[in-house]
Write a protein that holds these residues in place. Structure first.
Motif, mmCIF file in Angstrom:
data_model
loop_
_atom_site.group_PDB
_atom_site.id
_atom_site.type_symbol
_atom_site.label_atom_id
_atom_site.label_comp_id
_atom_site.label_asym_id
_atom_site.label_seq_id
_atom_site.Cartn_x
_atom_site.Cartn_y
_atom_site.Cartn_z
ATOM 1 N N ASP A 1 -4.601 -12.521 8.271
ATOM 2 C CA ASP A 1 -4.784 -13.822 8.933
ATOM 3 C C ASP A 1 -4.036 -14.948 8.210
ATOM 4 N N TYR A 2 -3.576 -14.688 7.017
ATOM 5 C CA TYR A 2 -2.744 -15.642 6.273
ATOM 6 C C TYR A 2 -1.265 -15.249 6.341
ATOM 7 N N ASN A 3 -0.936 -14.439 7.340
ATOM 8 C CA ASN A 3 0.452 -14.017 7.573
ATOM 9 C C ASN A 3 1.043 -13.262 6.374
ATOM 10 N N THR A 4 0.214 -12.451 5.758
ATOM 11 C CA THR A 4 0.667 -11.672 4.597
ATOM 12 C C THR A 4 0.201 -10.229 4.737
ATOM 13 N N LEU A 5 1.134 -9.309 4.595
ATOM 14 C CA LEU A 5 0.834 -7.884 4.697
ATOM 15 C C LEU A 5 1.395 -7.149 3.489
ATOM 16 N N PHE A 6 0.660 -6.135 3.059
ATOM 17 C CA PHE A 6 1.136 -5.221 2.013
ATOM 18 C C PHE A 6 1.202 -3.819 2.610
ATOM 19 N N GLY A 7 2.125 -3.038 2.100
ATOM 20 C CA GLY A 7 2.224 -1.645 2.526
ATOM 21 C C GLY A 7 2.635 -0.754 1.370
ATOM 22 N N ILE A 8 2.052 0.438 1.309
ATOM 23 C CA ILE A 8 2.366 1.392 0.241
ATOM 24 C C ILE A 8 2.653 2.750 0.862
ATOM 25 N N THR A 9 3.784 3.329 0.492
ATOM 26 C CA THR A 9 4.113 4.703 0.868
ATOM 27 C C THR A 9 4.541 5.438 -0.401
ATOM 28 N N ARG A 10 4.968 6.678 -0.246
ATOM 29 C CA ARG A 10 5.412 7.456 -1.399
ATOM 30 C C ARG A 10 6.694 6.901 -2.012
ATOM 31 N N TYR A 11 7.418 6.074 -1.243
ATOM 32 C CA TYR A 11 8.707 5.585 -1.724
ATOM 33 C C TYR A 11 8.825 4.072 -1.698
ATOM 34 N N SER A 12 7.747 3.358 -1.382
ATOM 35 C CA SER A 12 7.895 1.903 -1.266
ATOM 36 C C SER A 12 6.572 1.177 -1.465
ATOM 37 N N PHE A 13 6.699 -0.049 -1.953
ATOM 38 C CA PHE A 13 5.607 -1.015 -1.959
ATOM 39 C C PHE A 13 6.198 -2.281 -1.347
#
Length: 583
Positions: free
Chosen positions: A359-371
């Motif tokens: 809701d603050y226009n901020t997303l995080f994502g984690i995969t085996r090859y990226s943050f």
């Protein structure tokens, strides 16, 4: 000066000393951190600086984690010794005075190339006593002509490559039998560079250059594919590194390194884009009418919605759950998305997205090859007093992700050592017990000082760490590794028990050889025969010697001779039976 994105590329690798007598050393001796650091410092280009939280940024980073975790994350000792877990070395470079650049082409447009240039903030290598290392490039993107989403995708995709992921083949040969004989690596490299590999790399100095042009000849000659590319290799000049296992038989002491992932480096990226951040964080309307209207409105903006409503059910998910660009950012895709199944794509996005601040226009994502962290632009974050988000990505979250990478790398490193020890032909010196004991010691050290269940008291840090461990399957892999080492330890226990039983068997036979003499001496007594009985056999000057002693000695000698012969005969039969079973 405006900052559009930050990029950290991490290259996890395994290392150990080889050559000379090192080939037969235990794991602990082959991964002497003290000696490796000495090799780096002797080049006078790598500087080791004990960590001191003497400024705002370093204090915040240091204070974020539990005290018992800090020794693994921060190199705080004045000197490296046998008890050290980590050594932190910086390449001697002035921040943002040198560049990391590469040329990227477009499929079907071999003459269309664009050069991406990033400013180097720092180059760091973390070396661990478990035989694992992480080389990281910390880069800033400040050029206005490479701030769009397509540019960010290409920087993350092409910038992290260290050698070709594959060699393409002319589509006309795919259906032909000659494809199995094709050695046209040059054509294959050209195809690859039009798809997933940059045409060339350059870093720091014009001479630090790589275009992979020498690789086709090496592969055609049957050489191993991995080597550090030309723009990275000069960092380790004057350090005796080797990359091929065939070189390990050298008489000189060298350092063998190999990647623990594959041809790609891990990517940590913060990207600021007001329009895209808002688009991903908005919610899909709850009715068909509203949804259709929203689709019509979305055509007026740059990032159209790709979601659909099925079965007449209302939609209430965030837009990122269905968004093609968020999927590409997460999984570092360029061009066509690597998942063309909407249901599967939504499940993958849901599994790998951390949406606490959506809701603050901020997303995080984690995969085996990226943050990945996407938020509003730097200037907007400053207005909203949220610019710390960039620093968090560059420091705290970087440390968190690197720890998970080190855990994953250690698991692979120990599994490789288990396989090495299992090769019984290579466990002559030192003994199998010594090798397993050394591995077990390193493993216990890993469990106690690297593999942590929790690393911070901060709620968001706890959630991100748990998510990263889950995505990388670290708890499950640690459990499997524990089973592997336990089985190896059990096997060594059986071997030692067999050796003990064999020794006891020999002692039993030797003891048995004294049974008959002891029985005779005990039954007849030591003075059975008198002096007169031996005068006709033994000369006069020997009569003074106890006659019974001579008799007993003769019996003992003959009995032991017979038993020794019997012992060797039984041993010969047993060894022959063992060889027949092995065959």
């Amino acid at each position: 000066m405006e900052l559009y994105s930050t990029h950290i590329f991490l290259f996890p690798f395994q290392w150990y000393f080889t050559g000379g007598k090192a080939e037969h050393d235990t794991l602990e001796k082959r991964t002497s951190l003290e000696q490796l650091v000495r090799n780096f410092e002797e080049t006078r280009r790598w500087r080791r600086r004990p960590y001191k939280p003497d400024n705002v940024l370093s204090y915040n980073e240091y204070n974020y984690f539990y005290d018992f975790v800090r020794d693994t994350m921060f190199d705080r000792q004045e000197a490296i010794n046998k008890r050290s877990v980590l050594a932190n070395l910086f390449y001697d470079i002035v921040p943002e005075q040198h560049t990391f650049s590469f040329e990227v082409g477009h499929a079907g447009q071999s003459k269309s190339w664009k050069e991406y240039t990033l400013l180097i903030d720092s180059i760091i290598v973390h070396l661990y006593s478990s035989g694992v290392g992480v080389l990281s490039f910390h880069l800033n993107n400040r050029k206005p002509d490479q701030k769009e989403i397509d540019d960010i995708l290409k920087i993350n995709q092409y910038g992290r490559r260290i050698y070709p992921p594959f060699f393409g083949m002319d589509h006309q040969m795919v259906a032909e039998p000659e494809k199995y004989l094709s050695k046209d690596f040059e054509k294959g490299l050209e195809i690859t560079q039009n798809k997933e590999l940059a045409r060339s790399f350059r870093m720091i100095d014009p001479g630090w250059f790589e275009d992979f042009s020498g690789l086709p000849a090496d592969l055609a000659a049957g050489r191993e594919p991995f080597r550090l590319p030309g723009h990275i290799a000069p960092l380790f000049r004057d350090i005796p590194l080797i990359f091929s296992k065939s070189e390990q038989k050298s008489t000189s002491r060298q350092i063998y390194i190999s990647p623990l992932l594959d041809d790609r480096m891990f990517c940590i990226c913060w990207y600021g884009n007001d329009a895209l951040a808002k688009e991903l964080s908005c919610k899909v309307p709850v009715s068909h009418q509203e949804f259709d209207g929203y689709i019509r409105e979305s055509r007026k903006v740059r990032f159209p919605v790709t979601a659909t409503i099925q079965g007449g059910s209302p939609a209430s998910a965030y837009n990122f759950m269905h968004h093609e660009l968020w999927y590409k950012l997460l999984f570092v895709d360029c061009g066509l998305s690597t998942c063309q199944n909407m249901e599967m794509k939504e499940k993958l996005i849901d599994r790998h997205t951390y949406a606490r601040w959506a809701d603050y226009n901020t997303l995080f994502g984690i995969t085996r090859y990226s943050f990945i962290c996407i938020s509003e632009e730097y200037s907007t974050l400053c207005k909203n007093d949220a610019s710390f988000l960039i620093n968090h990505t560059q420091t705290i979250y970087y440390k968190l992700i690197e720890l998970c990478l080190v855990q994953r790398a250690c698991i692979l490193r120990f599994s490789d050592e288990v396989a090495r020890i299992s090769d019984m032909s290579r466990t002559v010196k030192p003994s199998l017990t010594d090798r397993v004991s050394s591995l077990y010691k390193q493993y216990i050290r890993f469990v106690n000082r690297v593999f942590f269940r929790e690393i911070t008291a901060q709620e968001q840090g706890i959630e991100l760490y748990e998510m990263a461990q889950r995505v990388m399957s670290i708890p499950e892999n640690v459990k499997d590794l524990d089973n592997e080492i336990s089985e190896l330890h059990h096997y060594v226990g059986i071997q030692e028990e067999q050796k003990t039983n064999r020794s006891l068997w020999y002692l039993t036979l030797i003891g048995a050889s004294f049974v008959i003499p002891s029985f005779l001496a005990g039954f007849f007594g030591m003075n059975l025969f008198g002096e007169e009985d031996f005068k006709w056999i033994i000369p006069h000057y020997l009569v003074t010697i106890s006659h019974t002693t001579w008799f007993v000695a003769a019996v003992v000698f003959n009995t032991m001779a017979v038993m020794t012969g019997l012992l060797f005969w039984i041993y010969h039969l047993k060894q022959r039976g063992i060889k027949q079973k092995e065959q």
